[in-house]
Design an enzyme around this catalytic site. Structure first.
Site, mmCIF file in Angstrom:
data_model
loop_
_atom_site.group_PDB
_atom_site.id
_atom_site.type_symbol
_atom_site.label_atom_id
_atom_site.label_comp_id
_atom_site.label_asym_id
_atom_site.label_seq_id
_atom_site.Cartn_x
_atom_site.Cartn_y
_atom_site.Cartn_z
ATOM 1 N N THR A 186 0.263 1.566 7.803
ATOM 2 C CA THR A 186 0.186 2.359 6.574
ATOM 3 C C THR A 186 -0.015 3.826 6.918
ATOM 4 O O THR A 186 -0.772 4.150 7.823
ATOM 5 C CB THR A 186 -1.019 1.882 5.743
ATOM 6 O OG1 THR A 186 -0.748 0.563 5.303
ATOM 7 C CG2 THR A 186 -1.283 2.786 4.549
ATOM 8 N N ARG A 214 -0.778 -9.376 -4.722
ATOM 9 C CA ARG A 214 -1.932 -8.765 -4.045
ATOM 10 C C ARG A 214 -1.749 -7.248 -3.924
ATOM 11 O O ARG A 214 -0.695 -6.755 -3.562
ATOM 12 C CB ARG A 214 -2.087 -9.393 -2.656
ATOM 13 C CG ARG A 214 -3.263 -8.843 -1.840
ATOM 14 C CD ARG A 214 -2.832 -7.736 -0.904
ATOM 15 N NE ARG A 214 -3.909 -7.315 -0.010
ATOM 16 C CZ ARG A 214 -3.883 -6.206 0.710
ATOM 17 N NH1 ARG A 214 -2.832 -5.417 0.663
ATOM 18 N NH2 ARG A 214 -4.880 -5.884 1.487
ATOM 19 N N GLY A 216 -3.810 -3.854 -2.185
ATOM 20 C CA GLY A 216 -4.900 -3.476 -1.281
ATOM 21 C C GLY A 216 -5.537 -2.154 -1.653
ATOM 22 O O GLY A 216 -5.474 -1.700 -2.796
ATOM 23 N N THR A 237 -6.813 3.018 6.627
ATOM 24 C CA THR A 237 -5.778 2.032 6.929
ATOM 25 C C THR A 237 -6.472 0.784 7.474
ATOM 26 O O THR A 237 -7.610 0.849 7.908
ATOM 27 C CB THR A 237 -4.746 2.578 7.936
ATOM 28 O OG1 THR A 237 -3.767 1.564 8.210
ATOM 29 C CG2 THR A 237 -5.379 2.997 9.240
ATOM 30 N N GLY A 238 -5.780 -0.322 7.416
ATOM 31 C CA GLY A 238 -6.367 -1.573 7.893
ATOM 32 C C GLY A 238 -6.585 -2.555 6.744
ATOM 33 O O GLY A 238 -5.878 -2.502 5.735
HETATM 34 C C1 SD4 Z 1 -3.569 -2.793 2.708
HETATM 35 N N1 SD4 Z 1 -4.584 -0.984 3.917
HETATM 36 O O1 SD4 Z 1 -2.718 -3.042 1.872
HETATM 37 C C2 SD4 Z 1 -3.337 -1.646 3.672
HETATM 38 C C3 SD4 Z 1 -2.694 -2.195 4.906
HETATM 39 C C4 SD4 Z 1 -2.588 -1.234 6.024
HETATM 40 O O2 SD4 Z 1 -1.481 -0.509 7.830
HETATM 41 O O3 SD4 Z 1 -3.316 -0.276 6.170
HETATM 42 N N2 SD4 Z 1 -1.660 -1.411 6.868
HETATM 43 O O4 SD4 Z 1 -4.602 -3.451 2.834
#
Ligand code: SD4
Length: 325
Positions: A186, A214, A216, A237-238
């Site tokens: 992301t 879903r 995020g 991110t994450g």
């Molecule tokens: C999420 N934070 O949808 C995002 C995913 C992500 O690199 O950061 N991917 O949870």
């Protein structure tokens, strides 16, 4: 040579613009903190050298922080090889690519879109929500209608690569977040323009093979992104679920307001998550900038880096991590 070529070259180590002892390549966060504030500045999650160079180029030519951040993240929205953002995004369990994004400007305005199918430039769409509707967030069909009304090109976001990876995944349908590989790519970007104003953008296709519907942290103001122009900004991110439960980006900005450096604030926000335990299987990473132009980044697992542009140099900054390498 165009300025953008120059910035990219500089990032690759081909040209050194500044005097002094700073060499191109990796630096650590301590060194970053010692740098004297200078404008403009652009930082983004992961090693998106071209995206950060595009933002830097825009900022250097006088663009405001919000438009520069959108210009930067759009590089990854269009990048077919990035399987976590835009055009190349990985689908959910039903085979649908659904995108989320948000933007926040230096006046505290915010816009967000979630669960968008068939349109790729979702950070730009979030800006349209912010500027042309009375709302902050639009979801699904409503956001897609707004995209169509504004001339966005409708397209099937599932390409040959993501389609065949999805077919492969269907054989086991095993869902487990994998740390630091391409299902975490992301892009969250924070820009400080020549006037010193800070804005940001964050855009994603979310977790690979997520449940249909879903959403995020990335499009959630305060979780994936938060900016307060008096204090600074942060992006995440994450594993979105963990970031949302601690409202990570808002937390970092508030910690900076209380006097913490961007680095200290990112570390504290990660510790709020790690102290609950169970973090062995997921990554969370934050980046932040304050009004003095100081920056910081921190993550749970080693392997995360941010890009940072200032003084004509676009550098990859390896992030410190809670779990040591
Ligand atoms: C999420 N934070 O949808 C995002 C995913 C992500 O690199 O950061 N991917 O949870």
């Amino acid at each position: 040579m165009k300025r953008s070529d120059f910035i990219k070259l500089s990032a690759a180590g081909g040209i050194s613009l500044t005097l002094g002892t700073q060499l191109l390549g990796c630096t650590d966060n301590k060194k970053q903190k010692k740098m004297s504030p200078s404008k403009p500045i652009s930082i983004c999650t992961w090693g998106f050298v071209n995206a950060n160079a595009a933002a830097a180029d825009a900022l250097e030519s006088g663009m405001n922080a919000l438009d520069a951040a959108i210009t930067g993240v759009q590089i990854e929205e269009e990048n077919i090889k990035n399987t976590t953002v835009g055009n190349g995004g990985t689908p959910d369990r039903e085979g649908h690519v659904t995108l989320d994004a948000c933007v926040m400007d230096h006046n505290g305005n915010a816009g967000s879109v979630v669960f968008v199918e068939n349109y790729t430039r979702v950070a730009t769409l979030a800006k349209i929500v912010m500027e042309e509707t009375p709302h902050v967030m639009l979801a699904g069909r409503g956001a897609e209608d707004l995209a169509a009304e504004n001339g966005f090109k409708k397209q099937d976001l599932l390409n040959e690569n993501t389609k065949s990876a999805y077919r492969e995944w269907l054989k086991t349908s095993d869902y487990k977040p994998v740390i630091n590989i391409e299902n975490h790519d992301t892009i969250g970007m924070l820009c400080m323009d020549k006037k010193g104003d800070i804005s940001g953008a964050c855009t994603t296709s979310g977790l690979a093979y997520k449940m249909h519907g879903r959403v995020g942290d990335s499009p959630i103001i305060g979780s994936g992104l938060f900016v307060d122009n008096e204090v600074g900004g942060a992006a995440a991110t994450g594993m979105g679920e963990e970031i949302m439960k601690s409202v990570g980006s808002f937390l970092i900005v508030e910690l900076m307001r209380q006097g913490k450096t961007p680095q200290e604030a990112c570390e504290e926000a990660v510790h709020r998550i790690t102290k609950k335990g169970g973090y062995e299987d997921f990554q969370v990473a934050y980046i932040a900038i304050n009004k003095n132009g100081e920056t910081g980044s921190y993550c749970i697992h080693p392997g995360f880096a941010m890009m940072e542009y200032r003084d004509g140099k676009n550098e990859r900054v390896n992030s410190k991590s809670f779990i040591k390498a």
